[in-house]
Design an enzyme around this catalytic site. Structure first.
Site, mmCIF file in Angstrom:
data_model
loop_
_atom_site.group_PDB
_atom_site.id
_atom_site.type_symbol
_atom_site.label_atom_id
_atom_site.label_comp_id
_atom_site.label_asym_id
_atom_site.label_seq_id
_atom_site.Cartn_x
_atom_site.Cartn_y
_atom_site.Cartn_z
ATOM 1 N N LYS A 1 31.092 9.692 -22.943
ATOM 2 C CA LYS A 1 30.846 11.135 -22.999
ATOM 3 C C LYS A 1 29.449 11.269 -23.033
ATOM 4 O O LYS A 1 28.458 12.283 -22.622
ATOM 5 C CB LYS A 1 31.601 11.730 -24.144
ATOM 6 C CG LYS A 1 32.908 12.016 -23.631
ATOM 7 C CD LYS A 1 34.072 11.776 -24.688
ATOM 8 C CE LYS A 1 35.598 12.072 -24.834
ATOM 9 N NZ LYS A 1 36.003 11.736 -26.194
ATOM 10 N N GLN B 1 36.543 12.000 -32.029
ATOM 11 C CA GLN B 1 37.197 11.068 -31.024
ATOM 12 C C GLN B 1 38.602 10.647 -32.090
ATOM 13 O O GLN B 1 38.699 9.857 -33.190
ATOM 14 C CB GLN B 1 36.105 10.170 -31.001
ATOM 15 C CG GLN B 1 36.856 9.304 -30.241
ATOM 16 C CD GLN B 1 37.215 9.668 -28.567
ATOM 17 O OE1 GLN B 1 36.562 10.150 -28.058
ATOM 18 N NE2 GLN B 1 37.568 9.183 -27.950
ATOM 19 N N ASP C 1 37.823 19.365 -26.847
ATOM 20 C CA ASP C 1 38.728 19.393 -26.508
ATOM 21 C C ASP C 1 39.438 20.345 -26.583
ATOM 22 O O ASP C 1 41.377 19.344 -26.229
ATOM 23 C CB ASP C 1 38.909 18.122 -27.469
ATOM 24 C CG ASP C 1 38.292 16.807 -27.879
ATOM 25 O OD1 ASP C 1 38.403 16.796 -26.723
ATOM 26 O OD2 ASP C 1 38.317 16.166 -28.532
HETATM 27 N N1 GUN Z 1 41.405 9.755 -27.518
HETATM 28 C C1 GUN Z 1 41.487 9.581 -26.343
HETATM 29 N N2 GUN Z 1 41.416 10.535 -25.190
HETATM 30 C C2 GUN Z 1 41.012 12.224 -26.470
HETATM 31 C C3 GUN Z 1 39.765 12.765 -26.496
HETATM 32 O O1 GUN Z 1 40.344 13.547 -24.915
HETATM 33 N N3 GUN Z 1 39.170 13.551 -27.159
HETATM 34 C C4 GUN Z 1 39.363 13.321 -28.542
HETATM 35 N N4 GUN Z 1 38.408 14.138 -28.495
HETATM 36 N N5 GUN Z 1 40.046 11.902 -28.724
HETATM 37 C C5 GUN Z 1 40.407 11.523 -27.416
#
Ligand code: GUN
Length: 293
Positions: free
Chosen positions: A52, A96, A119
């Site tokens: 990211k 995350q 998200d």
């Molecule tokens: N863990 C796996 N995929 C995601 C996601 O899209 N966002 C977040 N915050 N954690 C994740």
């Protein structure tokens, strides 16, 4: 069969975002700023977060990572969330997942200001999405809808079978596919671990969205000829065909299913690259205050 190229589509959108950010900077606006909170040292989470960060850099977005040890208390993590909610420099942020067992994930998600919840996991954003209001849409479902849109795949009136009912993928993508919108307007069946006759139901689908989490579990006998197949899974399995001894595969038995369907997303290079780009799309919207004004 046509491949739905997520890498190429993500690159195109990346260029569009980059151009827009360059325009913002030219006008003396600040570039969008995404923050990520990373708890513990789970290698998969570290990889996702660094992916990211790299993507932000490529489009000219600012990014920050707030790293905390696995033994951070729930209270301390809620304070971090509170700090980010109040920091005017941060347009959007994510925590995350997964979080360590001693932390209530839902409580943390609910502590995020919905206006910064890029998200789209907060119940306010999910509720707004269900009612068709402007909302942050979770990244993977948004990536899938964007692929269907960019490849001009007709969804209206089609039978869409979603396999998997997670809060992050299956449930929201089922809602988006059935919404009065384009893409959307499909007749959706949401299948899960308790579904009976999955094979017969899937075999009726014009569009299958596989988000099961089990390698190769959508087999050719479950797929109607000329169906559209979207594969959300990603699994590292042992292979004697590669130098590393491993290869990445999806939830779909690609070799056999691809011979039968009209469109398919490969793994890797299908839905995966679209997930990160969708997070950037949401962050850009956050910086422009597009959702909440
Ligand atoms: N863990 C796996 N995929 C995601 C996601 O899209 N966002 C977040 N915050 N954690 C994740």
């Amino acid at each position: 069969m046509k491949l739905i190229d997520g890498r190429k589509t993500a690159e195109l959108i990346k260029e569009e975002i980059k151009k827009e950010i360059a325009g913002m900077i030219d006008k003396n606006d600040k570039s969008p700023h995404l923050a990520a909170v990373l708890v513990g040292d789970d290698p998969a989470s570290q990889t996702y977060v660094s992916g990211k960060e790299k993507a932000c850099k490529k489009v000219g977005m600012m990014s920050s990572v707030y790293k905390h040890p696995a033994n951070i208390s729930e209270k301390e993590l809620l304070e971090v969330v509170d700090f980010l909610n109040g920091d005017p420099e941060i347009d959007g942020f994510i925590v995350q997942l997964p979080l360590p067992d001693h932390i209530n994930e839902q409580k943390v998600i609910e502590a995020i200001d919905p206006r910064k919840d890029v998200d789209g996991f907060h119940p306010v954003n999910l509720g707004r999405m269900i009612t068709g209001m402007p909302a942050y849409i979770p990244a993977t479902p948004l990536g899938i809808m964007t692929l269907l849109e960019r490849y001009e795949i007709e969804t209206e009136g089609k039978n869409c079978v979603v396999i998997g009912r997670s809060n992050i993928v299956g449930t929201p993508v089922g809602i988006l596919m059935s919404r009065k919108s384009d893409p959307g307007n499909a007749t959706v069946t949401l299948c899960h671990s308790k579904t009976e006759n999955l094979k017969d139901i899937a075999a009726q689908a014009d569009i299958i969205i596989a988000a099961i989490g089990k390698a190769g579990s959508v087999t050719a006998d479950m797929v109607k000829k000329d169906a559209v197949v979207i594969d959300v899974g990603i699994h590292r399995i042992k292979s004697n065909q590669t130098k590393t001894g491993y290869k990445l595969v999806g939830d779909v038995d690609f070799d056999r299913v691809s011979k039968k369907c009209s469109y398919i997303t490969p793994v890797p290079g299908g839905v995966g690259p679209m997930t990160i780009i969708s997070l950037l799309t949401n962050t850009l919207k956050a910086s422009k205050k597009e959702i909440y004004g």
